[in-house]
Write a protein that holds these residues in place. Structure first.
Motif, PDB file in Angstrom:
ATOM      1  N   GLU A   1       0.643  -1.218   0.474  1.00 39.42           N
ATOM      2  CA  GLU A   1      -0.182  -0.331  -0.048  1.00 39.42           C
ATOM      3  C   GLU A   1       1.221   1.508  -0.043  1.00 39.42           C
ATOM      4  O   GLU A   1       0.152   2.687  -0.265  1.00 39.42           O
ATOM      5  N   HIS A   2       2.433   0.968   0.748  1.00 40.80           N
ATOM      6  CA  HIS A   2       2.843   2.303   0.605  1.00 40.80           C
ATOM      7  C   HIS A   2       3.722   2.781  -0.647  1.00 40.80           C
ATOM      8  O   HIS A   2       4.174   3.835  -1.393  1.00 40.80           O
ATOM      9  N   THR A   3       3.659   1.621  -1.995  1.00 41.12           N
ATOM     10  CA  THR A   3       4.836   1.837  -3.638  1.00 41.12           C
ATOM     11  C   THR A   3       3.506   1.864  -3.786  1.00 41.12           C
ATOM     12  O   THR A   3       2.975   0.451  -3.990  1.00 41.12           O
TER      13      THR A   3
ATOM     14  N   HIS B   1       6.568  -8.059  10.526  1.00 41.89           N
ATOM     15  CA  HIS B   1       7.484  -7.352   8.919  1.00 41.89           C
ATOM     16  C   HIS B   1       7.346  -5.734   9.206  1.00 41.89           C
ATOM     17  O   HIS B   1       8.552  -5.664   8.330  1.00 41.89           O
ATOM     18  N   HIS B   2       6.297  -5.228   8.348  1.00 45.70           N
ATOM     19  CA  HIS B   2       6.995  -4.146   8.731  1.00 45.70           C
ATOM     20  C   HIS B   2       5.624  -3.162   9.559  1.00 45.70           C
ATOM     21  O   HIS B   2       4.783  -4.650   9.741  1.00 45.70           O
ATOM     22  N   PRO B   3       5.339  -2.502   9.537  1.00 46.29           N
ATOM     23  CA  PRO B   3       4.324  -2.208  10.890  1.00 46.29           C
ATOM     24  C   PRO B   3       2.800  -1.527  10.529  1.00 46.29           C
ATOM     25  O   PRO B   3       2.471  -0.452  11.180  1.00 46.29           O
ATOM     26  N   ALA B   4       2.032  -2.612  10.140  1.00 46.79           N
ATOM     27  CA  ALA B   4       1.182  -2.503  10.229  1.00 46.79           C
ATOM     28  C   ALA B   4      -0.151  -3.417  10.792  1.00 46.79           C
ATOM     29  O   ALA B   4      -1.013  -2.507  10.958  1.00 46.79           O
ATOM     30  N   TRP B   5       0.758  -3.346  11.931  1.00 50.92           N
ATOM     31  CA  TRP B   5      -0.418  -4.157  12.895  1.00 50.92           C
ATOM     32  C   TRP B   5      -0.412  -3.763  14.128  1.00 50.92           C
ATOM     33  O   TRP B   5      -1.254  -4.396  15.107  1.00 50.92           O
TER      34      TRP B   5
ATOM     35  N   PRO C   1      -0.782   4.754   9.827  1.00 49.94           N
ATOM     36  CA  PRO C   1      -2.047   4.156   8.745  1.00 49.94           C
ATOM     37  C   PRO C   1      -2.581   3.332   8.841  1.00 49.94           C
ATOM     38  O   PRO C   1      -4.045   2.962   8.041  1.00 49.94           O
ATOM     39  N   HIS C   2      -2.714   2.127   9.316  1.00 58.12           N
ATOM     40  CA  HIS C   2      -2.832   0.595   8.737  1.00 58.12           C
ATOM     41  C   HIS C   2      -4.062   0.750   9.787  1.00 58.12           C
ATOM     42  O   HIS C   2      -4.447  -0.517  10.604  1.00 58.12           O
ATOM     43  N   VAL C   3      -4.960   1.934   9.808  1.00 55.64           N
ATOM     44  CA  VAL C   3      -6.269   1.182  10.766  1.00 55.64           C
ATOM     45  C   VAL C   3      -7.053   0.528  10.747  1.00 55.64           C
ATOM     46  O   VAL C   3      -8.345   0.514  12.258  1.00 55.64           O
TER      47      VAL C   3
END
Ligand SMILES: [Zn+2]
Length: 309
Positions: free
Chosen positions: A63-65, A208-212, A144-146
Motif C-alpha cells: 500500500e506504500h508504493t 514484517h512492517h508496522p502494519a499491525w 495509517p493501518h487503522v
C-alpha cells in the motif's frame, strides 16, 4: 420554413432523449474509486448493486508504493466518489486527484476521527525515530493501518455510507441499512476473536512492517519488533541482530510475514531462532480465502492463534 420545423422537431427529440438519458444515468450504479481493496470492499458492502467500485491497487502490491496508471486518471475523472485512508498512506493519490481534473469528485478520508497510534511507523520515521516528513497536518506520523482494528473499520464505513448518501441522496436510507447490518457482523467478529486470543498465554510477535499495531492492541498481542521500519530500505545487520536477541530472550515463537513483501528476512530470522513464520495479509485478496475484509480478518486471526498456541 422547413429548416425551422426541422430544428423544432430536433429540439423536441433532443429533450425526449435527454429525459431517457437522465433516467438511465440515474439508474446507473454510482462510479466510486477506492485506493485500497479493503476500502473497495467497504464500499461494496454499503452500496451493493448501486455502486460500481474499482480499487486502484490490488492486494498484491504494498500500500506504500504505487505508481498510478493512465487508466487510473480516467477512472478518477469519471468517479463520483473517491475513498482513501488518508494520513499520508497513499502518498501517490493527491497528484492523481489533481491530474484527473474532476471538480465534482467527492473525496472521503476514512481515517478521520480515528484515534491514532504512533511508533514504528514505516514512512513517518526513520530507524532512529526522526521524522521523515511532517507536512501533512497534525495527524501526520500517525500509523495509517487503522483498518486492521474492526472498531476503526466501523468508523471508516460510516464515512463511506455518509458520502454515498450525499452523492446519491435517494438511496441514503438503503446505504444506512446496509451499514447497520454489516456493523453487526463486525461486532460479532471482534467479540469472538478477542475471546479466542485471551486463551493464549504467549502473545508476543515480530512483524514484517508496522502494519499491525491496531490489530495487536485490539486483540491483546504484543509486537516486540518490526523487521522493516521503512518499505524499500533493507534493515541493517545491527537491527537484525537485535531482533534475533529479542526473539531468543523473550521466547517469541511467531514471526509475521506479509505476501506483499519479500519473505527472505522473516525466513532467515526463523531459521536462526527456531521461531515459526506465519503469512498474514493487511489487504484482502492477497491470499486464498481473504477475498473480503471479514474473511481476511478471520484468516489472519485464526492463522495467528493456531501458530501461537
Ligand atoms: Zn503498510
Amino acid at each position: 420554413m422547413i429548416g425551422r420545423h426541422r430544428s423544432g422537431a430536433w429540439i423536441g427529440l433532443g429533450s425526449a432523449l435527454g429525459l431517457v438519458f437522465s433516467s438511465i444515468a440515474h439508474a446507473a450504479p454510482l462510479p466510486v474509486v477506492a485506493t485500497l481493496p479493503v476500502l473497495a470492499d467497504f464500499v461494496r458492502v454499503v452500496g451493493g448493486e448501486h455502486v460500481r467500485v474499482t480499487s486502484l491497487i490490488t492486494g498484491l502490491e504494498s500500500e506504500h508504493t504505487y505508481t498510478p496508471k493512465p487508466s487510473d486518471i480516467q477512472a478518477v475523472h469519471e468517479a463520483a466518489v473517491l475513498v482513501k485512508v488518508g494520513l499520508g498512506l497513499e502518498v501517490w493519490v493527491n497528484g492523481l486527484i489533481k491530474n484527473a481534473e474532476n471538480p465534482r469528485l467527492l473525496v472521503v478520508e476514512t481515517s478521520q476521527g480515528i484515534p491514532l497510534m504512533r511508533g514504528g511507523e514505516s514512512h513517518g520515521h526513520d530507524e532512529d525515530g526522526r521524522d521523515l516528513h511532517n507536512d501533512e497536518g497534525p495527524r501526520a506520523g500517525g500509523n495509517p493501518h487503522v483498518w486492521l482494528d474492526p472498531e476503526n473499520a466501523q468508523v471508516m464505513i460510516r464515512h463511506i455510507s455518509e458520502a454515498l448518501g450525499r452523492a446519491d441522496p435517494e438511496r441514503r436510507k438503503l446505504y444506512l441499512a446496509n451499514q447497520a447490518a454489516y456493523l453487526k457482523q463486525l461486532d460479532e467478529l471482534q467479540r469472538s476473536f478477542v475471546q479466542q486470543f485471551k486463551t493464549i498465554p504467549n502473545r508476543k510477535i515480530i512483524t514484517h512492517h508496522p502494519a499491525w499495531p491496531y490489530f495487536a492492541r485490539r486483540f491483546g498481542l504484543e509486537i516486540r519488533g518490526d523487521i522493516f521500519t521503512q518499505i524499500g530500505s533493507e534493515p541493517s545487520a545491527k537491527r537484525l541482530a537485535g531482533l534475533i536477541r529479542t526473539i531468543r530472550q523473550e521466547h517469541i515463537r511467531v514471526i509475521v510475514s506479509e505476501p506483499q513483501l519479500s519473505p527472505k528476512i522473516p525466513r532467515a530470522l526463523a531459521e536462526e531462532t527456531g521461531a515459526t513464520v506465519v503469512v498474514l495479509t493487511p489487504l484482502p485478496g492477497a491470499l486464498p480465502g481473504t477475498d473480503d475484509y471479514l474473511s481476511m480478518m478471520r484468516y489472519n486471526a485464526t492463522t495467528l492463534i493456531e501458530a501461537l498456541r
